[in-house]
Scaffold this motif. Structure first.
Motif, PDB file in Angstrom:
ATOM      1  N   THR A   1      12.773   2.365   0.081  1.00 39.62           N
ATOM      2  CA  THR A   1      11.376   2.805   0.095  1.00 39.62           C
ATOM      3  C   THR A   1      11.147   3.631  -1.176  1.00 39.62           C
ATOM      4  O   THR A   1      12.076   3.951  -1.903  1.00 39.62           O
ATOM      5  CB  THR A   1      11.061   3.675   1.325  1.00 39.62           C
ATOM      6  OG1 THR A   1      11.910   4.843   1.299  1.00 39.62           O
ATOM      7  CG2 THR A   1      11.275   2.913   2.618  1.00 39.62           C
ATOM      8  N   GLY A   2       9.897   3.968  -1.417  1.00 40.36           N
ATOM      9  CA  GLY A   2       9.607   4.853  -2.531  1.00 40.36           C
ATOM     10  C   GLY A   2       8.906   4.155  -3.681  1.00 40.36           C
ATOM     11  O   GLY A   2       8.496   2.997  -3.596  1.00 40.36           O
TER      12      GLY A   2
ATOM     13  N   GLU B   1      16.116  -1.740   3.267  1.00 41.83           N
ATOM     14  CA  GLU B   1      16.401  -0.319   3.346  1.00 41.83           C
ATOM     15  C   GLU B   1      15.552   0.522   2.406  1.00 41.83           C
ATOM     16  O   GLU B   1      15.228   1.669   2.711  1.00 41.83           O
ATOM     17  CB  GLU B   1      17.887  -0.072   3.038  1.00 41.83           C
ATOM     18  CG  GLU B   1      18.833  -0.752   4.003  1.00 41.83           C
ATOM     19  CD  GLU B   1      20.288  -0.528   3.617  1.00 41.83           C
ATOM     20  OE1 GLU B   1      20.519   0.082   2.549  1.00 41.83           O
ATOM     21  OE2 GLU B   1      21.169  -0.949   4.368  1.00 41.83           O
TER      22      GLU B   1
ATOM     23  N   LEU C   1       3.838  -2.162   5.607  1.00 39.07           N
ATOM     24  CA  LEU C   1       5.137  -2.760   5.939  1.00 39.07           C
ATOM     25  C   LEU C   1       4.947  -4.272   5.876  1.00 39.07           C
ATOM     26  O   LEU C   1       4.268  -4.866   6.718  1.00 39.07           O
ATOM     27  CB  LEU C   1       5.592  -2.324   7.338  1.00 39.07           C
ATOM     28  CG  LEU C   1       6.920  -2.911   7.821  1.00 39.07           C
ATOM     29  CD1 LEU C   1       8.070  -2.465   6.912  1.00 39.07           C
ATOM     30  CD2 LEU C   1       7.196  -2.485   9.273  1.00 39.07           C
TER      31      LEU C   1
ATOM     32  N   CYS D   1      13.759   3.766  -7.654  1.00 43.78           N
ATOM     33  CA  CYS D   1      12.873   4.930  -7.659  1.00 43.78           C
ATOM     34  C   CYS D   1      13.289   5.920  -8.735  1.00 43.78           C
ATOM     35  O   CYS D   1      12.453   6.626  -9.297  1.00 43.78           O
ATOM     36  CB  CYS D   1      12.878   5.621  -6.295  1.00 43.78           C
ATOM     37  SG  CYS D   1      12.252   4.581  -4.973  1.00 43.78           S
TER      38      CYS D   1
ATOM     39  N   PHE E   1       2.097   3.820   0.292  1.00 44.56           N
ATOM     40  CA  PHE E   1       3.523   3.875   0.647  1.00 44.56           C
ATOM     41  C   PHE E   1       3.932   2.481   1.074  1.00 44.56           C
ATOM     42  O   PHE E   1       3.360   1.900   1.999  1.00 44.56           O
ATOM     43  CB  PHE E   1       3.773   4.861   1.785  1.00 44.56           C
ATOM     44  CG  PHE E   1       5.214   4.926   2.213  1.00 44.56           C
ATOM     45  CD1 PHE E   1       6.115   5.724   1.530  1.00 44.56           C
ATOM     46  CD2 PHE E   1       5.671   4.173   3.289  1.00 44.56           C
ATOM     47  CE1 PHE E   1       7.443   5.779   1.911  1.00 44.56           C
ATOM     48  CE2 PHE E   1       6.996   4.220   3.679  1.00 44.56           C
ATOM     49  CZ  PHE E   1       7.893   5.033   2.989  1.00 44.56           C
TER      50      PHE E   1
ATOM     51  N   GLU F   1       0.041   3.433   4.387  1.00 41.70           N
ATOM     52  CA  GLU F   1       1.359   2.815   4.586  1.00 41.70           C
ATOM     53  C   GLU F   1       1.242   1.311   4.796  1.00 41.70           C
ATOM     54  O   GLU F   1       0.346   0.829   5.493  1.00 41.70           O
ATOM     55  CB  GLU F   1       2.052   3.461   5.791  1.00 41.70           C
ATOM     56  CG  GLU F   1       2.318   4.945   5.610  1.00 41.70           C
ATOM     57  CD  GLU F   1       3.102   5.538   6.778  1.00 41.70           C
ATOM     58  OE1 GLU F   1       3.754   4.760   7.497  1.00 41.70           O
ATOM     59  OE2 GLU F   1       3.062   6.763   6.950  1.00 41.70           O
TER      60      GLU F   1
ATOM     61  N   TYR G   1       2.364  13.020   1.171  1.00 45.60           N
ATOM     62  CA  TYR G   1       2.883  11.928   2.003  1.00 45.60           C
ATOM     63  C   TYR G   1       1.972  11.650   3.185  1.00 45.60           C
ATOM     64  O   TYR G   1       1.776  10.498   3.585  1.00 45.60           O
ATOM     65  CB  TYR G   1       4.285  12.286   2.490  1.00 45.60           C
ATOM     66  CG  TYR G   1       4.914  11.215   3.354  1.00 45.60           C
ATOM     67  CD1 TYR G   1       5.523  10.101   2.783  1.00 45.60           C
ATOM     68  CD2 TYR G   1       4.873  11.299   4.749  1.00 45.60           C
ATOM     69  CE1 TYR G   1       6.081   9.103   3.572  1.00 45.60           C
ATOM     70  CE2 TYR G   1       5.431  10.314   5.544  1.00 45.60           C
ATOM     71  CZ  TYR G   1       6.040   9.216   4.952  1.00 45.60           C
ATOM     72  OH  TYR G   1       6.584   8.240   5.740  1.00 45.60           O
TER      73      TYR G   1
ATOM     74  N   GLU H   1       6.858  -0.585   2.007  1.00 50.59           N
ATOM     75  CA  GLU H   1       8.196  -0.911   2.519  1.00 50.59           C
ATOM     76  C   GLU H   1       8.221  -2.389   2.902  1.00 50.59           C
ATOM     77  O   GLU H   1       7.259  -2.911   3.485  1.00 50.59           O
ATOM     78  CB  GLU H   1       8.507  -0.043   3.743  1.00 50.59           C
ATOM     79  CG  GLU H   1       9.915  -0.205   4.278  1.00 50.59           C
ATOM     80  CD  GLU H   1      10.200   0.734   5.441  1.00 50.59           C
ATOM     81  OE1 GLU H   1      11.320   0.667   5.986  1.00 50.59           O
ATOM     82  OE2 GLU H   1       9.299   1.517   5.806  1.00 50.59           O
TER      83      GLU H   1
ATOM     84  N   TRP I   1       6.223  -4.329  -5.424  1.00 49.58           N
ATOM     85  CA  TRP I   1       5.127  -4.941  -4.675  1.00 49.58           C
ATOM     86  C   TRP I   1       3.944  -5.246  -5.575  1.00 49.58           C
ATOM     87  O   TRP I   1       3.360  -6.338  -5.508  1.00 49.58           O
ATOM     88  CB  TRP I   1       4.688  -4.024  -3.527  1.00 49.58           C
ATOM     89  CG  TRP I   1       3.475  -4.552  -2.817  1.00 49.58           C
ATOM     90  CD1 TRP I   1       3.433  -5.533  -1.880  1.00 49.58           C
ATOM     91  CD2 TRP I   1       2.113  -4.137  -3.037  1.00 49.58           C
ATOM     92  NE1 TRP I   1       2.136  -5.765  -1.483  1.00 49.58           N
ATOM     93  CE2 TRP I   1       1.300  -4.919  -2.183  1.00 49.58           C
ATOM     94  CE3 TRP I   1       1.507  -3.193  -3.853  1.00 49.58           C
ATOM     95  CZ2 TRP I   1      -0.079  -4.761  -2.132  1.00 49.58           C
ATOM     96  CZ3 TRP I   1       0.132  -3.038  -3.809  1.00 49.58           C
ATOM     97  CH2 TRP I   1      -0.647  -3.828  -2.955  1.00 49.58           C
TER      98      TRP I   1
ATOM     99  N   VAL J   1       9.932   0.521  -4.862  1.00 48.72           N
ATOM    100  CA  VAL J   1       9.459  -0.573  -4.008  1.00 48.72           C
ATOM    101  C   VAL J   1       7.983  -0.841  -4.263  1.00 48.72           C
ATOM    102  O   VAL J   1       7.545  -2.000  -4.299  1.00 48.72           O
ATOM    103  CB  VAL J   1       9.708  -0.242  -2.523  1.00 48.72           C
ATOM    104  CG1 VAL J   1       9.268  -1.401  -1.639  1.00 48.72           C
ATOM    105  CG2 VAL J   1      11.162   0.095  -2.286  1.00 48.72           C
TER     106      VAL J   1
END
Length: 849
Positions: free
Chosen positions: A528-529, A526, A492, A815, A519, A490, A485, A521, A536, A532
């Motif tokens: 994630t994972g 709400e 957003l 997920c 990662f 990341e 992780y 989002e 995307w 998602v």
């Protein structure tokens, strides 16, 4: 070597400890050791006949040929040497088979026979490395005392300390201006900081022979002491000059090979260590000039016996693996060492240019080895082919296959291919044998081909593989997705700004950060994972290839396919977006995402560095394809009569206006005729699908290369696949979703398969349109296009969970491939709720805060 010979050599080594001798000398002495030639076993002496033997001097440049009788004393031999060389008798020592010969004994006492080789050991008045000589002499002295049982339990520690001290004295650079902290008696203007003279001292002092002598010593603890000491020595070798130790490892191997079985642990350790070094050294040829340090030269005939020995072992293990799947079969270490010893021989043969004839290599240096190598090739190829037949038999009989050495078959085949290219006709023989075992080959590739291994030899032969095996090999070329992780890149992203914000996150990142993983989002949502991230990938790829964004065009004959838009420059940032697109597609492949996009053939070929021809543009521009075919098929006389009225120009629309472009200089003055029409068509195709989009393709390729790390790998990825293979990897299955397959891969929590709600659910799904099923699957899993294998190709089985009471809409946890809905009171209510979530705008949202 026969068992009797091995036992005889072992007895000879054991005899060392019974002789009252000490191989160590004073600090002002040095030794040059000489053993009998490795290829001549030591026969029993013949006392009544005259014998001839060789004495090599300390420089290695002079060899004395002496004659005598078995009853001659060693003192008489010293006098003959003095007459020939002038070396004082008091300064001479003779070494034979690791023993110092005593003056009062005779030649027959030491079993010196015809053609034996002795080492002349002369006391040196000065030396460039006195401290090294002293240390190694002390080391040999300790070992010899241990062989006689004089040294106690501390022998191992003492020997390891002296070995460590010797390694610490070695220079790890060839810097000629560096001061020598250990040796002071040398010319500062001509210092040699190479480790070669230090290692030559270690060899000349018979240190390897002494350690082998200790290994076979009968005294308790000596074998373990020697094994521990040699392991410590090899483990402690300086990395910077690791390969320079090859002559020492060769000495260990030769001594042990004559005195031990091939599965002896010390012998295997030394052989494997030598194998790891030969790739990095320059091997001498049979007629090379003598080395500056005579003991340090290694020739190909020195290492060939080890390769031959390993080939025999692999042949035996292949036969064993055929007999039973429970047998271990060839070991990875043996295969690796075989390839390592093979490499310098391959390099020597390749250096002669064209492949060698099988019958006569015309290579006087390596004729024996060349002939033997081809015999090894034929033997192993036949054994592997029999093994592949056995694999296919097991695949037909049982679902679960055995593992009896199967994991090494591909590695052995790779080495055999390396041999095949060296000989005329051998490569055809190699591929012909494999064509008969395509099923076995594909199975072994999918199951055993690993990341980081060399698969080029098979990637170039797509006729021997199927989609699954080619996909697996290409996936092994791509970076591995990481799960840490902390290292994930990341993102957003606002759904309303999906393409623009995705562009900023991907284009602005370092390639290494993207290769570490993603990662994802969505803003104000709400979830994630992985679910998602799957969504995307699908959405951003659909946006990139949307014709309204002017980056790509749809093929008229196959609207799933896309190729770069020559007019994309209407957007000044178009090239940056093509590079971004290349990164995204590479990441989608790396993450095994099916995004519903496929490439046009001309675009696909260019990414692999392959030329585009007329047949490749059939789907992208059917009108141009048809016109060019007519030009090529037209009667030559009609063309020459200028029936076409064509010149070497191309009329194309650019930004709403027509523009004439010359295909060659002064093209408008050159008429198309029967002689140049093929050139004209080729230029049209090249301009339309290569030249006009060259910048776009180049930037896309750069983006793809950012992820796969090199241009070579990028080209190999595309050249190793058929266009249909890439379709399967990027688009997914072309078949309609099978409800039966869906049911077979779904499990239940809170429900049973006999519950009415489950029966209603599958009845409703069975009556949905193909598009509704895709939307439902996307809502459930974030997967809209299944893998080619169908539901069994997904990373997980699917789950239906029973949620709370009431008639609320279904929810999903993509997920975990989980959909949840309550126990609806009727099928009509369930149908109404499922109709809501199978609308596109609902299925593409996880709800807001």
């Amino acid at each position: 070597m026969t068992l009797a010979e091995q036992q005889r050599i072992k007895r000879k080594l054991d005899d060392y400890v019974d002789d009252d001798l000490d191989l160590a000398s004073s600090s002002s002495s040095s030794f040059v050791r000489m053993r009998k030639d490795d290829r001549n076993p030591n026969p029993q002496p013949q006392p009544q006949n005259p014998i001839q033997f060789f004495v090599r001097t300390i420089s290695g440049g002079t060899t004395l040929v002496l004659r005598g009788y078995p009853h001659d004393t060693i003192e008489l031999i010293h006098r003959k040497i003095h007459s020939a060389t002038g070396i004082p008798i008091m300064d001479q020592r003779l070494i034979y088979c690791g023993k110092q010969l005593q003056s009062e004994h005779t030649l027959s006492h030491y079993r010196i026979t015809n053609d034996a080789g002795l080492h002349l050991v002369a006391r040196m008045r000065s030396t460039g490395h006195p401290l090294v000589w002293q240390l190694v002499d002390d080391l040999v002295s300790v070992i010899c005392r241990a062989c006689r049982g004089v040294v106690g339990q501390g022998a191992s520690t003492s020997i390891k300390l002296k070995l460590t001290e010797f390694l610490n004295m070695l220079p790890t650079t060839d810097d000629h201006d560096h001061d020598d902290d250990h040796d002071h008696n040398h010319n500062h203007n001509h210092r040699d900081r190479s480790a070669a003279p230090y290692l030559d001292i270690f060899l000349s002092s018979s240190a390897p022979a002494a350690l082998v002598m200790l290994y076979f010593s009968p005294h308790p603890g000596n074998k373990e002491c020697a094994l521990d000491s040699v392991q410590h020595f090899i483990k402690s070798l300086p990395r910077l000059i690791y390969s320079q130790f090859a002559p020492i490892l060769l000495d260990f191997c030769k001594l042990l090979r004559r005195a031990a079985f091939h599965d002896d642990p010390l012998y295997k350790l030394c052989r494997t260590s030598l194998a790891s070094m030969v790739h990095y050294i320059n091997l001498a040829t049979r007629n090379s000039n003598a080395s500056s340090y005579n003991n340090m030269a290694i020739a190909l005939p020195d290492i060939f016996p080890f390769m031959n020995e390993l080939a025999t072992k692999l042949s035996q293990d292949l036969v064993s693996s055929m007999e039973s799947v429970s047998n271990s079969g060839p070991s990875s270490s043996d295969v690796h060492d075989f390839g390592a010893f093979l490499q310098p021989l391959r390099s020597a043969i390749i250096g002669h240019g064209t492949p060698l004839p099988v019958e006569n290599s015309h290579n006087p240096w390596y004729s024996d080895e060349v002939g033997c190598l081809y015999t090894i090739f034929l033997d192993l190829l036949g054994k592997v082919q029999a093994c592949l037949n056995r694999v296919e038999e097991h695949m037909k009989v049982r679902k679960e296959k055995g593992d009896g050495g199967w994991d090494q078959y591909l590695c052995i085949l790779k080495e055999l291919h390396h041999i095949a290219v060296l000989y005329q006709g051998a490569e055809d023989k190699f591929w012909m044998s494999l064509r008969c075992n395509k099923v076995s080959m594909c199975y072994l590739i999918v199951r055993y081909a690993k990341r980081g291994e060399d698969h080029k030899w098979i990637l170039e032969h797509k006729e021997l593989t199927d989609f699954a095996s080619r996909r697996h090999l290409v996936m092994m070329l791509l970076p591995e997705v990481k799960d840490e992780y902390e290292e994930l890149h990341e993102m957003l992203i606002d759904r309303s700004q999906l393409l623009a914000e995705s562009f900023e996150y991907i284009s602005g990142a370092e390639p290494g950060a993207l290769r570490s993983g993603l990662f994802m989002e969505f803003k104000n949502e709400e979830a994630t994972g992985p679910g998602v991230l799957r969504e995307w990938f699908f959405l951003v790829c659909q946006a990139i290839f949307d014709p309204q964004n002017a980056l790509f065009l749809v093929c008229p004959n196959d609207r799933r396919r896309f190729f770069p838009n020559p007019a994309s420059k209407v957007d000044p940032m178009h090239l940056r977006y093509f590079k971004f697109a290349g990164r995204v597609i590479a990441l989608a492949l790396m993450h095994k995402m099916q995004v519903g996009i496929v490439f046009d053939r001309a675009f696909f070929l260019q990414l692999g560095g392959v030329d585009v021809c007329l047949e490749d543009i059939k789907d992208a521009d059917p009108y141009l394809y048809s016109s060019c075919k007519q030009i090529l098929d037209m009667d030559a006389r009609a063309v020459d009569e200028d029936a076409l009225g064509l010149t070497f120009v191309w009329e194309a629309e650019e930004l709403g206006s027509m523009k004439l472009l010359e295909l060659v200089p002064d093209g408008k003055l050159i008429s198309v005729n029967s002689r140049n029409r093929k050139e004209y068509v080729d230029l049209l195709v090249k301009h339309r699908f290569v030249t006009s989009v060259a910048q776009q393709v180049t930037e896309f390729a750069r983006g793809f290369t950012d992820i796969v790390t090199s241009e070579e790998i990028r080209k190999l990825c595309f050249k190793s696949l058929l266009l249909e293979d890439l379709d399967g990897m990027l688009h997914g299955s072309e078949s309609p979703i099978s409800v039966e397959d869906w049911k077979a891969h779904t499990e239940y929590n809170g429900y049973k398969c006999t519950d009415p709600q489950i029966k209603w659910f599958w009845k409703i799904v069975g009556e949905m349109t193909a598009e509704q099923r895709k939307v439902l699957l996307f809502f459930w899993t974030s997967v809209k296009y299944l893998p080619v294998e169908g539901f069994c190709g997904l990373a997980s089985r699917l789950y239906i969970y029973k949620s709370g009471e009431g008639d609320r809409l279904p929810s999903s946890h993509t997920c975990f491939f989980r959909i949840c809905f309550p126990a609806y009171p009727s099928m009509a209510v369930m149908q109404q709720r499922l109709n809501i979530i199978t609308q596109q705008h609902v299925a593409c949202s996880f709800g807001t805060w």
